[in-house]
Write a protein that holds these residues in place. Structure first.
Motif, PDB file in Angstrom:
ATOM      1  N   UNK A 293      -3.792  -5.551  29.415  1.00 58.71           N
ATOM      2  CA  UNK A 293      -3.922  -5.832  30.847  1.00 58.71           C
ATOM      3  C   UNK A 293      -2.622  -6.368  31.434  1.00 58.71           C
ATOM      4  N   UNK A 294      -1.868  -7.086  30.623  1.00 65.90           N
ATOM      5  CA  UNK A 294      -0.611  -7.670  31.090  1.00 65.90           C
ATOM      6  C   UNK A 294       0.394  -6.604  31.525  1.00 65.90           C
ATOM      7  N   UNK A 295       0.278  -5.390  30.955  1.00 67.26           N
ATOM      8  CA  UNK A 295       1.235  -4.326  31.243  1.00 67.26           C
ATOM      9  C   UNK A 295       1.157  -3.827  32.684  1.00 67.26           C
ATOM     10  N   UNK A 296       0.009  -4.076  33.345  1.00 67.01           N
ATOM     11  CA  UNK A 296      -0.121  -3.616  34.731  1.00 67.01           C
ATOM     12  C   UNK A 296      -0.133  -4.773  35.724  1.00 67.01           C
ATOM     13  N   UNK A 297       0.069  -5.968  35.243  1.00 68.51           N
ATOM     14  CA  UNK A 297       0.078  -7.133  36.124  1.00 68.51           C
ATOM     15  C   UNK A 297       1.433  -7.341  36.791  1.00 68.51           C
ATOM     16  N   UNK A 298       2.499  -6.847  36.160  1.00 70.70           N
ATOM     17  CA  UNK A 298       3.842  -6.928  36.746  1.00 70.70           C
ATOM     18  C   UNK A 298       4.742  -5.904  36.068  1.00 70.70           C
ATOM     19  N   UNK A 299       5.868  -5.604  36.712  1.00 71.29           N
ATOM     20  CA  UNK A 299       6.804  -4.648  36.124  1.00 71.29           C
ATOM     21  C   UNK A 299       7.640  -5.349  35.057  1.00 71.29           C
ATOM     22  N   UNK A 300       7.590  -4.868  33.820  1.00 69.51           N
ATOM     23  CA  UNK A 300       8.354  -5.533  32.755  1.00 69.51           C
ATOM     24  C   UNK A 300       9.853  -5.357  32.960  1.00 69.51           C
ATOM     25  N   UNK A 301      10.631  -6.421  32.806  1.00 70.55           N
ATOM     26  CA  UNK A 301      12.087  -6.316  32.973  1.00 70.55           C
ATOM     27  C   UNK A 301      12.733  -5.666  31.753  1.00 70.55           C
ATOM     28  N   UNK A 302      13.908  -5.089  31.963  1.00 69.77           N
ATOM     29  CA  UNK A 302      14.697  -4.564  30.850  1.00 69.77           C
ATOM     30  C   UNK A 302      15.348  -5.759  30.155  1.00 69.77           C
ATOM     31  N   UNK A 303      14.981  -5.985  28.895  1.00 71.56           N
ATOM     32  CA  UNK A 303      15.459  -7.172  28.189  1.00 71.56           C
ATOM     33  C   UNK A 303      16.103  -6.804  26.868  1.00 71.56           C
ATOM     34  N   UNK A 304      17.000  -7.658  26.416  1.00 69.98           N
ATOM     35  CA  UNK A 304      17.733  -7.406  25.179  1.00 69.98           C
ATOM     36  C   UNK A 304      16.812  -7.532  23.975  1.00 69.98           C
TER      37      UNK A 304
END
Length: 344
Positions: free
Chosen positions: A296-307
């Motif tokens: 569910x967390x995957x559609x709650x916000x746009x994931x940032x590009x992270x190292x």
């Protein structure tokens, strides 16, 4: 470190249609260094060609850059006028080989005449210098120099493609963007074209962006790569690192969908579903509704590009440190364990 040749920074691109706005690219970021062979991979509709066209100001009339920057040698170029792009950037600094590029040769004009016309528009070269330059480039791409005096219809498809590559290098650009350069060619000719591009990148002091849906082509030829899905950069980094340890479910499944001679009996993956139609604001992971390990967390916000660690690899998956483990488990079991669902 030296400044990147090309930087895509937080890029958003939208198209206006009669059915509403299409969010073709969202917050895309990556950089290409001097003399680098860079791969841009993803399915049809992922935003690859849209990004390529935006770099040279070639978006369709209903398309526009709505956020972010495109910088060439540190200078923003996305807001340049058509005249500025034509005089300073296109062909001279950045050359673009479009899909179906074989159709871009003038069918009623000999190739030497086309070279002279190109030089007349963009340079102060003499007619002989233009002819000498095209002759030299024909030999670089594996064509006899004397064939510059022929018409396009006298060339096979593969030879026309090599002629287009020669023309793209004509004004000595620093960056060559090749959009699906082996489309419609047989496998032998594809290999020849890719071999020539690799040698050109090494010998002609030019960076190359290879755009394709075939991740195996990227793994074989490129130094670094970005994986696109639904207009988002899913993963970015060194090709070897991403081949050995993909950190995004889309990269992992895309790689597993191609045969590997080291594992001839391995079942190939199938990525179920279709890329999303992005008519609303993209504030979620665009792969969530196709991902066997989404939550569910995957559609709650746009994931940032992270190292990812210290290996110059970046991902936009919140479960990046679990991908290898998840890939060896049943997607159905994984989803039930984390309480995820098919986010439609």
């Amino acid at each position: 470190m030296s400044e990147p040749l090309l930087e895509i920074d937080g890029l958003d691109i939208r198209y206006e249609t009669k059915d509403g706005e299409i969010h073709a690219v969202t917050d895309a970021s990556f950089a290409i260094d001097t003399n680098e062979f860079f791969g841009l991979v993803g399915e049809s509709g992922s935003g690859k060609s849209t990004i390529a066209k935006s770099i040279i100001g070639g978006l369709d009339d209903n398309g526009s850059v709505t956020a972010g920057e495109i910088r060439f040698r540190g200078e923003p170029i996305h807001s340049m006028t058509e005249r500025e792009l034509s005089e300073r950037i296109r062909w001279k600094e950045i050359a673009y080989i479009p899909q179906a590029s074989m159709n871009s040769l003038d069918p009623i004009m000999r190739l030497d005449k086309q070279a002279v016309e190109l030089a007349k528009v963009h340079t102060d070269w003499s007619k002989q210098r233009a002819i000498d330059r095209l002759t030299e480039l024909f030999e670089v791409v594996g064509l006899p120099g004397e064939r510059i005096y022929e018409y396009p219809h006298q060339f096979s498809g593969g030879m026309q493609q090599r002629a287009i590559i020669a023309f793209s290098l004509f004004l000595e650009p620093s960056l060559l963007i090749a959009d699906e350069p082996t489309t419609a060619l047989d496998v032998i000719m594809q290999d020849q074209i890719l071999t020539h591009l690799k040698s050109i990148q090494e010998e002609e002091d030019v960076s190359i962006v290879m755009i394709t849906h075939d991740i195996s082509v990227i793994f074989e030829n490129c130094d670094s790569m970005a994986v696109l899905h639904g207009g988002q950069v899913s993963e970015l980094g060194d090709v070897t690192r991403m081949f050995d340890s993909p950190s995004h479910p889309y990269s992992y499944l895309l790689q597993q969908a191609f045969p590997d001679i080291r594992h001839p009996k391995r079942d190939l993956s199938v990525i179920e579903g279709q890329p999303p139609q992005l008519q609303d604001e993209v504030d979620y992971c665009t792969f969530a509704n196709r991902c066997p390990w989404s939550t569910d967390e995957c559609v709650e916000s746009r994931p940032p590009l992270q190292a990812v660690g210290d290996d110059n690899q970046y991902t936009s998956c919140i479960r990046y440190d679990e991908i290898e483990e998840l890939g060896h488990r049943s997607p159905e079991n994984t989803r039930s364990e984390v309480g995820g669902s098919n986010h439609e």
